[in-house]
Structures are given as structure tokens and as C-alpha cells.
Design a protein around this motif. Structure first.
Motif, short mmCIF file in Angstrom:
data_model
loop_
_atom_site.label_atom_id
_atom_site.label_comp_id
_atom_site.label_asym_id
_atom_site.label_seq_id
_atom_site.Cartn_x
_atom_site.Cartn_y
_atom_site.Cartn_z
N GLU A 4 7.96 -5.97 -8.72
CA GLU A 4 8.19 -6.29 -10.49
C GLU A 4 7.11 -4.80 -11.42
N LEU A 5 5.74 -5.28 -10.81
CA LEU A 5 4.60 -4.18 -11.21
C LEU A 5 4.70 -2.95 -11.20
N LEU A 6 5.29 -2.59 -10.52
CA LEU A 6 5.41 -0.90 -9.56
C LEU A 6 6.18 -0.58 -11.18
N ARG A 7 7.59 -1.57 -11.11
CA ARG A 7 8.54 -1.06 -12.46
C ARG A 7 8.77 -0.97 -13.62
N ARG A 8 7.51 -2.29 -14.32
CA ARG A 8 7.15 -2.25 -15.18
C ARG A 8 6.11 -1.22 -15.13
N LEU A 9 5.58 -1.17 -14.24
CA LEU A 9 3.93 0.13 -15.00
C LEU A 9 4.51 1.19 -15.22
N SER A 10 5.95 1.88 -13.99
CA SER A 10 6.78 3.16 -14.43
C SER A 10 7.54 3.13 -15.47
N ILE A 11 7.84 2.30 -15.96
CA ILE A 11 8.95 2.56 -17.50
C ILE A 11 7.48 2.41 -18.10
N PHE A 12 6.75 1.91 -18.70
CA PHE A 12 5.66 1.70 -19.64
C PHE A 12 5.11 3.01 -19.79
N HIS A 13 4.65 3.44 -18.57
CA HIS A 13 3.91 4.60 -18.61
C HIS A 13 4.44 6.10 -18.75
N LYS A 14 5.50 6.03 -18.50
CA LYS A 14 6.81 6.99 -19.39
C LYS A 14 6.80 7.32 -20.83
N ARG A 15 6.84 6.21 -20.86
CA ARG A 15 6.99 6.26 -21.98
C ARG A 15 5.28 6.51 -23.12
N PHE A 16 4.24 6.05 -22.85
CA PHE A 16 3.25 6.11 -22.93
C PHE A 16 2.82 7.28 -22.88
N MET A 17 3.04 8.27 -22.04
CA MET A 17 2.88 9.61 -21.76
C MET A 17 3.65 10.28 -23.25
N VAL A 20 0.76 -1.41 -0.19
CA VAL A 20 0.22 -0.15 0.13
C VAL A 20 0.52 1.41 0.13
N LYS A 21 1.90 1.12 0.53
CA LYS A 21 2.68 2.49 0.89
C LYS A 21 3.46 1.95 -0.64
N ARG A 22 4.01 1.20 -1.12
CA ARG A 22 5.00 1.40 -2.50
C ARG A 22 3.82 1.64 -3.10
N VAL A 23 3.06 1.72 -3.65
CA VAL A 23 1.82 2.17 -4.11
C VAL A 23 1.71 3.39 -4.29
N ASP A 24 1.13 4.33 -2.79
CA ASP A 24 1.53 5.71 -2.43
C ASP A 24 1.95 6.04 -3.33
N GLU A 25 2.92 5.92 -2.84
CA GLU A 25 4.83 6.60 -3.03
C GLU A 25 4.99 7.09 -4.60
N VAL A 26 5.00 5.13 -5.49
CA VAL A 26 5.00 5.10 -6.73
C VAL A 26 4.74 6.09 -8.16
N ILE A 27 2.79 5.48 -7.42
CA ILE A 27 2.10 5.83 -8.73
C ILE A 27 2.04 7.16 -8.25
N ASN A 28 1.83 7.96 -7.01
CA ASN A 28 2.17 9.09 -7.40
C ASN A 28 2.78 10.36 -7.67
N SER A 29 4.03 9.56 -8.05
CA SER A 29 5.01 10.34 -7.80
C SER A 29 5.05 10.62 -10.14
N LEU A 30 4.20 9.53 -10.50
CA LEU A 30 4.92 9.59 -11.67
C LEU A 30 3.68 10.46 -12.53
N PRO A 31 3.93 10.89 -13.73
CA PRO A 31 3.22 11.75 -13.88
C PRO A 31 1.84 11.72 -14.80
N GLY A 32 0.49 12.21 -14.16
CA GLY A 32 -0.79 12.06 -14.67
C GLY A 32 -1.31 10.30 -14.31
N PHE A 33 -1.58 10.49 -13.02
CA PHE A 33 -1.20 9.22 -12.63
C PHE A 33 -1.36 10.10 -10.77
N SER A 34 -3.12 9.94 -10.34
CA SER A 34 -3.53 10.22 -8.47
C SER A 34 -4.02 9.45 -8.65
#
Lengths: 477, 477
Positions: free
Chosen positions: B460-473, B371-385
Motif C-alpha cells: 500500500e505504501l509503494l502504491r501510494r508513493l508511486s502515484i504521488f511521485h509521478k504526479r509530483f514530478m 526489500v525486493k519490492r522496494v528495489d523494484e518499485v522505487i528504482n522503476s520510478l523516474p527521479g529515484f535511485s
């Protein structure tokens, strides 16, 4: 007062089963026995359901070993379990999502097990093709039937949707039909001819529906429940021709296909007969065939798992069926594993083969012996007449009640056969079901009881029933 | 052509979930990986369902040992299993009809286990009485909900029966409501306030139903799914007062009651809050509360077992509910046994206690860390809240998609969030669900994923999601 001002008539019309009165009294009697109340029996024999383990039949070792190993894989360390048990469990666990039986499977079931089901059907039907994408594994065949009916029965249609349904018939199907708002169109099986399904009677039933409802489907139970008939190939073909001619969707309840006792009796599936009849019929008649891990020699009712195979269905209809199945996620995974074993038991040469054959053979011969004993004993009693059980799990003998007994039942506000069953329960500690729960020709009475029991339970049941019956008939003569 | 000239509009109106498109593609990708097709990932991470074992969480040993011993009682010979495992299995087998988990149980469940459920509820609710006769054990809470709805939703009523339903909402409930012909009356949870359930919004929703349908029930999910809120006691009380005032039947989906993460967050059941409010409310508001063995720390989804407790129901209504439950015989017996353990885990002093606590504690701390990691990682990505997850099994972050991405999705005939999820699946091997399957305010987009995973799968999920998301945006900026 409830917020429910008015409960829909479909739900309201669901019949309360007489069996529930008997079940309640059974619970009380068991409690009385526990408290030491003296009765002529020490325990109640319950043969009211098609539930072999309840009636003393032993579970099959291979099934249980594979299930235990899948649940607790540490059991596979060491050599306590035979190698084919371990291999089967390992293969199945690999097929489970996340390698755990605690994960959901795909909606239609674990793909590898669906594949096994389809291979089983092809072997059973002499090579008639079976396609995995037409098979849904589900928590019990009755559950699948209700889903298919939900698509077939249009609650808005006027006239309402009709479903031709045998009399006598398995009670939960009639309950489900009522709950969905379908009109049950009864067709009667001919008791004197061993409960034969006759096409003339189907014609009569269909005619009777005119102006009442729009019959869309024909429900058949083969081998029968509660009536233990097995249809011949010719009979199955006749029914298919009738369904084709009248454009009826065929719902084939074939859950007792493994339980066939007559020496010359053979189970022929509707799917096989349909395929063998060739085009145009074989491409056209829509069919759903149901089977289950409960109603087989393994008798694992408590695991709740069955399947339905759909034949010749329109892709649009399949899409809706898929949506309905999705609302319950998936069938119990351990039930699916039991189904895998049932479809694909140990083969000659496998370490577990010998025991598996011994155990299943024991069940087969016991049930065949029970069938013989039921025929002998019941037919020797005055006021009883029992068709020979050819298949399924039940005897459904006819009971000729003396007028004094029916009168007394009437005074007690009870169906005459319920009255008989309640007295039998009270005085002899035997729980079985009254024919009234399954439908019967007016003025006729029956009882239903499970014949998939151990030999000693069947003997004790027949002993108690005989003594009680003679006393009962004397009392009301 | 099918005999089905016309499928009822209820069934026809069932929405096809976008998730099924993703699931089909996942099957293909897995097959491609198996055949050696090179991708940037070796396996697909599937966090689209609330299925902990699928996502790397380990089953609890005590649960699995008891289940294995019940299935194959020979395992209890010797001392390989701890004494409390053997005792529990022996006690449960004694409670099974015929001493076998392969027998049907009573419709409402094995009486001894129903009793345990009722004791659990009383402990949970600080002593508020719970009566076994109001509890039905069933093959999954969703199945129970559908049965209760079948009684509530009168298909003949005009105007039709309405059910107030949250947005976002667990997708299968909406499917079931549609199939039964109910009108879904949406009320929106306020995302900016941590997905709060606000009573003013319930009033607005009820007003919106005027002239459209007759709202009879209010469906609440607490802790939330997919939105991970947990209602405060005050919020639960407000909802109860609203239901009482507007004469609505309360359907409380409380399946994630064991999964609460916020430090000051506490689960308060609707039943408890109702009882504490005292008469006249506590005698009057009709309530059904659902729970399950799937949505708990044990996470045994594949066993398919839950229960519903009914409060203040009219005896006539109870009779009909009983009939409906009877049509499926009973819940899977092994699921019932898992429920027994869940309701009554090893206690201090029991030989299995230490391991049980260690294993459950490990799951708790892993999920809290997730829960903590999701909060940190997702909220640090542009276009996510992402609102902080207080309870339940899911994160449901909002996705602010660039106009170019929504345009591209439109061209592809897809919902924008489905488009995002499909790209994520294809490029990063992560399967999660698009918000569109759960309902969302128009013009907003979300994704849902399970947070009950092992720590390494989440990283691993957050890692893959972060890389993909930045590229996608970047691609669509």
C-alpha cells in the motif's frame, strides 16, 4: 593506555557512593549463604532503596492484570479477567501506536495517558488548570530532572551555575548535578524541628554562594527523602516567595506525594500553592514538578516511569527541553500504562474496585504501623534519635556513635556511619545506607532505611537492628 | 522573563528535526480523518521510525507470554501457558529482587540476564570471551551511548572533543553529541558503492578536524541507519586498524545485527573482528558495542531496553561509567526480560520452539520480500535511485528533484526533501522522514522509510508513493 588522556572534571568529581561498598559485600554474603556458610541469619534484609516490592510489599492486582492483558491480548478472551480490566486494556491498546505496547509512543508519552495525568493533577490541586502540552512522561523522574538541569545548567557560564540543594538529599540528584558541572549550594534542613525547611537557611545558603557561583535554581524534596518531613502549605508558600524574590527556578521533587502518614499532615503541591497565591507570582515563578509510578503505593519501580509538569516556562526553553527528551525516544510503554492506572484507579461500582481498595488500604495501614514501630523501637535504643516520619519512604535516624567507634572507623579508612552499616550487614544481615551518602551536618551520623515494607520484614529488621546496636554500643563504650 | 538569561550553546545548537513538523501535521490529519474530513486515504501509514509493530509486524508470542506471566504470576496456575513459558517466567522471577518485576534491578541489570547477554555474545562471536562485568543493560542503546559520550567528551577541553560521525547518520546520535558539546566531524559514506564506508574518507575527515577539534572517537553504524549497508569483515578490520593507528575510541552501533538480508551478506561484530586480529590491536583498541531489544526481529521498541559491551576500557573509566549509569537506577525490568528471551530463544525440542521459528521466519521472509519490492518499485520510478538494502530497517533512496520543486520549497522556507515529504503526507497519507534530518551530501536529497512492515502495508505504501511521485514530478517538470 586509554585514549582518554583526561576525563572532564565534572564526571571525575562524581562521588563514589559508600552504598556501593555495602552492595558489593551483600552480593558476596548472599553467595556465601547459598554455599551454606553458617551465619546468624538465613537471608539479607535489604532496605537500602525505596523499593517496596523488594521489601515484601505486594503488587496491586489491577495494575498487573491490565499490564498482562495489554502485553498478551489473548488473555482477554473468555472471562478470566474482570470486565473493567479488559475494558481498560482495550482502551489503552487502542491508544498505542499499531495497537502494540511494543511500539514507541510520542516523545512526551501516549497522548491519552498524558491527558489522564493532567486530569489527575487538576483533581489533586482543587481544579488549578493543568495543560497536557506542559507534561512529559519519562523513564523515571530522575531522568526528567537531569534533562531539565541540562537546560538550566550552562556549562560555559562563568561563574558556574548554582543549584540550592537540601542536606540531606537523595544521592542521585547530587550525582547528576555534579556530572553536569553545576555547583551544589547546600541548605540544611533542621533535624531538631522534624527536618524543617527554613527560609532563613535558604537566605544563608544563597549568601554563601556569592562569589562562588550564579544560583539559578532551588531544588526541594517534599515529602522528604531521606528525611521524612512534609512541608505545610505555609512552608511551601514561603519557599515560593523566596524563589520569586531571588528569581530562582523551582525544581520540586514531589514523588512521594501519595505517601503521607501524619494524621494532620497534608500534601500541598508547589503548583497548587503557586496558583493559589495569584498574580503576579502565579504567572512568573518557573516550576518543574516531578512524580513517578515508582514512589507510590503501587511501587512499580522496575517499570521505570514518571512525569514532569512544567509551569510558566518560556516557549524557547520548552523547545530545547523537547529536543532533549527526543534523544531517548520515549518512556517505557508498560510504565506509561501503570501510570495511567495510578492516575485513574478503579472507581466505586467498578468490578475491581473492592480489591483495589483492600490492597491499597493494606499497604497504607502497614506502613503507618511501621512508622509507629520505628518511632518506638529506634527511639528506645541508646545512641539513636529518630524524628517522626511524616511522609516518604524512609526513616533517617541520627546515630550518636561512641568516640571509640569513630576512631576504629577512621583506622579502617571508612566513614563512621559506613563502618556501622558494614558491621550491621556482616553481623545481622541487614543492608541499609549510611547518612554520608546523603549529606549531613559535620560530626553527625545517620542511617537511612525504607519503611515501605511488609509488617513482618519490619519487625525482623527492628529485632536484628536492636540486638546488633546494643552489642555494638557496648563493644565501643 | 525566564530566569534563564542564557541557555548554554550546546543545548541551543541542538538541531530541530524537520520530522517534528511532519509529526505535528500527522496528528492534525489523523484528527481531521477522525472528524470525517474526506481525503484520498482512510488512514496515515507511518513508516518514519524503525518501529515494526507500528508498521504491522506482529509481536512474538513466546516473548509476550513470558512477560505476561512475570507480571501476573497467577497466569501460571493451570496449563494455559506452555511449560517452557512457565519455566522461563519462574526462573526470571526468581532472579528479580523480591520476586517482582516491580523492583529495581542492579544498575547494570539483573545479573542472570547480564550473564545470558554475555553468553549470547560469545556464541555470536565464535567463542571470543565476553565478561559480564563489561556489560551494562540500559533503557535503550541510545541512552547508553549518551552516557559513554558523557565520559568521552570533556566539556572543558580546548580544543573541543571531536567525534567522527557518518553521513548519513541516525539523527538522535547527532543531537546527543551536540548537547554534550562535542564537535561532529562528518565522514561521508559513498552512496554509489552501496553506501560503503571507505578508509580514505576517514583519513580525509580526520585531516579536516585539524585545528578545529581533538578527535577522540569514531562512531560507526553497522548495519547502517539510515543507509542500509552491511560492512564486510575486511571493511571492519580496516576501520579497526584506522582507529588503532589514530588512537580513536570505537563506538560501534550494531543494533541491527539481527537484520541482515543480502544472501551473501554476513554480520561481523567489531568485537569479533578485533579479537581475531590478535595482539597488540586486540588488547589495545577501546570499543563500546551497542545492541537492543527494539531493533531486532522481536521489535519491542516500547519496552525500552538495550545493552552496551565495553572492551579494553581502563578501570578508572569504567568506574565513572558506572557512576553515570547509577544516576538512572536501572533499565526497565520487563525490557530486561525481553532481552533475556532475545538472547536465549526457545530451542529445538522446547514446546514453544515450533511457533517461535514460524513467527520469526515469517518476519524474515516478509522483510526480504519488502526489500525486493522496494528495489523494484522505487528504482522503476523516474527521479529515484535506491541502493539495495543489505541490512537494517530502512530504505534511503535518493530523490532527484526538479529545479522547480526545489525553488518552490525554497519559497516556502523549507528543505526540498521536507517539502516533498509534507506533500506526500498531505496528498497520499504516508509519513516518512526527509534525508535532511540524517545529513546528506550538499545538493542531494533523500527520503527514509522503515522496511520492517507487514507485506500489505508495504504494498500500500509503494502504491501510494508511486502515484504521488509521478504526479509530483509531472507538476514540477
Amino acid at each position: 593506555m586509554s585514549v582518554l588522556q583526561e576525563i572532564g572534571s565534572n564526571v571525575r568529581n562524581m562521588k563514589q557512593l559508600e552504598n556501593s561498598v555495602l552492595a558489593r559485600r551483600t552480593t558476596q554474603i548472599k553467595e556465601e549463604l547459598r554455599q551454606g556458610v553458617r551465619k546468624s541469619y538465613k537471608e539479607v534484609i535489604d532496605v537500602s532503596w525505596g523499593d517496596p516490592h523488594k521489601a515484601g510489599v505486594k503488587p496491586l492486582s489491577f495494575v498487573r492484570q491490565v499490564l498482562a492483558a495489554c502485553l498478551y491480548p489473548q488473555l482477554m478472551d473468555g472471562d478470566k479477567l474482570l470486565v473493567d480490566v479488559r475494558q481498560r486494556a482495550q482502551r489503552l491498546l487502542k491508544a498505542c501506536t499499531g495497537g502494540s505496547v511494543g511500539s514507541y509512543s510520542a516523545t512526551a508519552g501516549i497522548p491519552e495517558i498524558v491527558q489522564r495525568v493532567s486530569e489527575f493533577i487538576m483533581r489533586r490541586d482543587g481544579g488549578v488548570p493543568s495543560h497536557p502540552e506542559n507534561i512529559y512522561i519519562c523513564p523515571g523522574s530522575q531522568w526528567a530532572l537531569t534533562n531539565i538541569l541540562t537546560v538550566l545548567v550552562n556549562p560555559e557560564a562563568s561563574p558556574r551555575t548554582g543549584v540550592l540543594t537540601p542536606v540531606p538529599c537523595h544521592s542521585t540528584t547530587v550525582l547528576s548535578l555534579t556530572a553536569l558541572g553545576a555547583v551544589v549550594v547546600p541548605y540544611y534542613l533542621r533535624e531538631e524541628s522534624g527536618w524543617a525547611l527554613e527560609v532563613e537557611e535558604l537566605h544563608r545558603a544563597l549568601d554563601s554562594a556569592k562569589g562562588v557561583c550564579n544560583p539559578l535554581a532551588l531544588y526541594v524534596i517534599n515529602p522528604g527523602n531521606p528525611a521524612g518531613y512534609v512541608q505545610s502549605r505555609k512552608s511551601v508558600q514561603e519557599v515560593i516567595r523566596f524563589a520569586a524574590e531571588k528569581r530562582l527556578f523551582l525544581l520540586a521533587d514531589e514523588v512521594y506525594q501519595e505517601c503521607v502518614y501524619g494524621e494532620k499532615t497534608e500534601f500541598v503541591s508547589y503548583k497548587r500553592a503557586l496558583a493559589e497565591m495569584g498574580p503576579p507570582l502565579s504567572d512568573r515563578v518557573e516550576l518543574a514538578s516531578f512524580h513517578t509510578a515508582s514512589k507510590s503505593l503501587m511501587g512499580e519501580c522496575g517499570l521505570r516511569c514518571g512525569y514532569v509538569e512544567l509551569v510558566n516556562l518560556d516557549p524557547t526553553v520548552m523547545k530545547h527541553i523537547n529536543s532533549l527528551f527526543s534523544t531517548n525516544a520515549c518512556a517505557p510503554v508498560l510504565g506509561q500504562i501503570a501510570l495511567d492506572v495510578m492516575m485513574n484507579p478503579p472507581q466505586p461500582g467498578d468490578p475491581s474496585y473492592h480489591l483495589y481498595v483492600k490492597e491499597t488500604q493494606h499497604i497504607r495501614t502497614s506502613v503507618a504501623e511501621n512508622v509507629k514501630r520505628v518511632d518506638e523501637v529506634i527511639n528506645s535504643l541508646p545512641g539513636f534519635s529518630c524524628q517522626l516520619v511524616e511522609g516518604g519512604a524512609f526513616a533517617f535516624p541520627r546515630l550518636f556513635l561512641p568516640p571509640k567507634a569513630t576512631k576504629r572507623a577512621e583506622e579502617a579508612g571508612m566513614q563512621p556511619d559506613t563502618f556501622y552499616c558494614l558491621r550491621l550487614l556482616e553481623e545481622a544481615g541487614v543492608l541499609l545506607s549510611p547518612g554520608t551518602d546523603y549529606g549531613q551536618k559535620e560530626g553527625t551520623y545517620h542511617i537511612r532505611f525504607c519503611i515501605m515494607t511488609s509488617l513482618d520484614i519490619m519487625e525482623e529488621l527492628l529485632r536484628r537492628l536492636s540486638i546488633f546496636h546494643k552489642r555494638f554500643m557496648k563493644e565501643f563504650s
